[in-house]
Design an enzyme around this catalytic site. Structure first.
Site, short mmCIF file in Angstrom:
data_model
loop_
_atom_site.label_atom_id
_atom_site.label_comp_id
_atom_site.label_asym_id
_atom_site.label_seq_id
_atom_site.Cartn_x
_atom_site.Cartn_y
_atom_site.Cartn_z
N ALA A 161 -50.67 -25.16 24.61
CA ALA A 161 -50.52 -26.60 24.33
C ALA A 161 -49.96 -26.73 22.92
O ALA A 161 -49.90 -25.75 22.17
CB ALA A 161 -51.87 -27.30 24.42
N LYS A 162 -49.54 -27.89 22.56
CA LYS A 162 -49.12 -28.16 21.18
C LYS A 162 -49.13 -29.66 20.97
O LYS A 162 -49.00 -30.43 21.93
CB LYS A 162 -47.70 -27.64 20.95
CG LYS A 162 -47.39 -27.37 19.49
CD LYS A 162 -47.99 -26.05 19.05
CE LYS A 162 -47.79 -25.81 17.58
NZ LYS A 162 -48.32 -24.49 17.19
#
Ligand code: NAD
Length: 422
Positions: A110-111
């Site tokens: 994720a980011k």
């Protein structure tokens, strides 16, 4: 300018997808999995207001992207930077999946990020922005769903604000496992600060051994003297290497006999740059990348090693601690020239590895000492290195392609065994 920026952002995403496609082709991956893993599953764009110190209100744009939660919760940092865009965040989320897979962590990528200039915001404005952004992405976040961590210009202090905001949202006293990279007093882990540099150091040492060389006496050049570059440099220096060149955004400093790193750190803290150091010669960042050395460590920005300068690189090994520091065009040219590249998705995985250890400790409310963290980080990084090294040797391919093969194969196997709920 805007047009130029957009092209380079697209490049990071295209590059990530290009290497994925190549691995998918070599693995003979079925089309359904290629389509599934090539794109992020979930992208949230939030536009939210922040009250500024002068009483006015400004709108900011933020993002949270999850790649594919095949194994377990999604994990990835949050960055505050004027250049942050959805495309960049997508690319970084995808890279996180591959990093976790190489090390064997039960996490997916994720980011997140907010497009803002944190240097131009007061402490109060930054705190209001951080808390409001955290509340906007709150529905996605949770210790079993998606766990943010630090990235550019979002460090311990911001993680403390985020864990406080999200705990309040859940009407809980305190849920430390919501976020990693927190201050130790709030459930942060020993060794998280230095983990990316230390993990990169283990990879560099293993790579040198494979080439019949040794860290002791090796010449090291580091681009970027922030958290990651500094920590890598000091571990190498303490292991007997000669750090001959270091740079920051202002330029570089060079001493063929080896820099006194601790004095250089004090110099940077007092002047704001490595330039003007008494015991070295000032050089440009372009010159720094071309210094003859055993190990070159890009630890600053993406796209530093390009078609334009690759022929002048004289390093035996490149350890990519920044994300995407080598362009797609330069990559095969390094392989042809027999420069061993330890790719970003392996070399800088130390950060997410210790974040995973922080999350385990937070979930059990039991905390380990620095030695235990260091031992686990060392073991997992070396195992990760050798998985990639083995594929590189067996398939006679470069280390980046080998790293993608190892990562994609693991994620695809898990996705395949779960099957499709359609
Ligand atoms: P940081 O902000 O602490 O340091 C960045 C350094 O790069 C600073 O010294 C800055 O002066 C320097 N720099 C900026 N522009 C430069 C230029 N043009 N030439 C040379 N130096 C320049 O950031 P960090 O946490 O050390 O991260 C460095 C890189 O590593 C980033 O690409 C980041 O995404 C990546 N990374 C960081 C982590 C982590 O745990 N911090 C994990 C994985 C990857």
């Amino acid at each position: 300018m805007v047009e130029l920026r957009r092209r380079s952002e697209m490049k990071l995403l295209e590059t990530a997808q290009y290497f994925f496609d190549e691995a998918a082709e070599r693995l003979g991956l079925e089309n359904s999995l290629r389509e599934l893993l090539r794109y992020p599953k979930l992208q949230l764009v939030v536009i939210f207001p922040v009250v500024m110190d002068d009483g006015s209100t400004r709108q900011f744009e933020g993002y949270r992207v999850q790649h594919h939660p095949v194994f377990g919760p999604c994990k990835g940092g949050i960055r505050f930077h004027p250049d942050v865009t959805l495309e960049e965040v997508e690319a970084l989320a995808i890279l996180m999946t591959w990093k976790c897979a190489i090390i064997g962590l039960p996490l997916s990528g994720a980011k997140g990020g907010v497009s803002c200039d944190p240097k131009a915001l007061s402490r109060g404005e930054l705190e209001r922005l951080t808390r409001r952004y955290a509340s906007e992405i709150s529905p996605l976040i949770g210790p079993e769903n998606d766990i943010p961590g630090p990235d550019l210009y979002a460090n311990e202090r911001e993680m403390a604000w985020i864990v406080d905001t999200l705990s309040m949202h859940r009407r809980a006293q305190f849920i430390p496992g919501l976020v990693t990279g927190k201050p130790k007093i709030l459930g942060g882990s020993e060794g998280r600060d230095s983990a990316t540099g230390r993990g990169g150091f283990f990879c560099a040492a293993e790579a040198l051994v494979q080439l019949g060389l040794n860290m002791n006496g090796a010449r090291i050049v580091v681009q970027g003297f922030g958290n990651v570059g500094w920590n890598f440099a000091r571990f190498a220096h303490d292991a007997g290497a000669r750090v001959i060149g270091v740079s920051d955004s202002c330029g570089g400093v060079y001493n063929p006999g080896g820099l006194d790193l601790y004095a250089l750190k004090r110099h940077k803290e007092s002047t704001g740059t490595v330039l003007g150091f008494d015991y070295g010669e000032d050089i440009s960042n372009a010159e720094l990348l071309q210094l003859p050395c055993e190990v070159l460590v890009p630890a600053a920005l993406e796209h530093q090693i390009t078609e334009g300068n690759v022929a002048r690189i004289k390093a035996r090994v490149i350890v990519e601690l920044a994300n995407g520091p080598t362009t797609r065009e330069a990559d095969p040219l390094l392989y042809e020239r027999d420069v061993l590249v330890v790719p970003d998705i392996l070399a800088n995985a130390g950060g997410v590895t210790v974040s995973y250890l922080e999350w385990i400790q937070d979930r059990s409310f039991y905390f380990w000492g620095a030695q235990k963290i260091d031992d686990l980080l060392r073991e997992w990084m070396i195992v990760g290195f050798h998985k990639v090294w083995k594929a590189h040797q067996q398939e006679a391919i470069d280390m980046r392609t080998a790293a993608y093969l190892v990562a994609v194969e693991r994620v695809a196997a898990a996705a395949r065994s779960r099957g499709l709920y359609a």
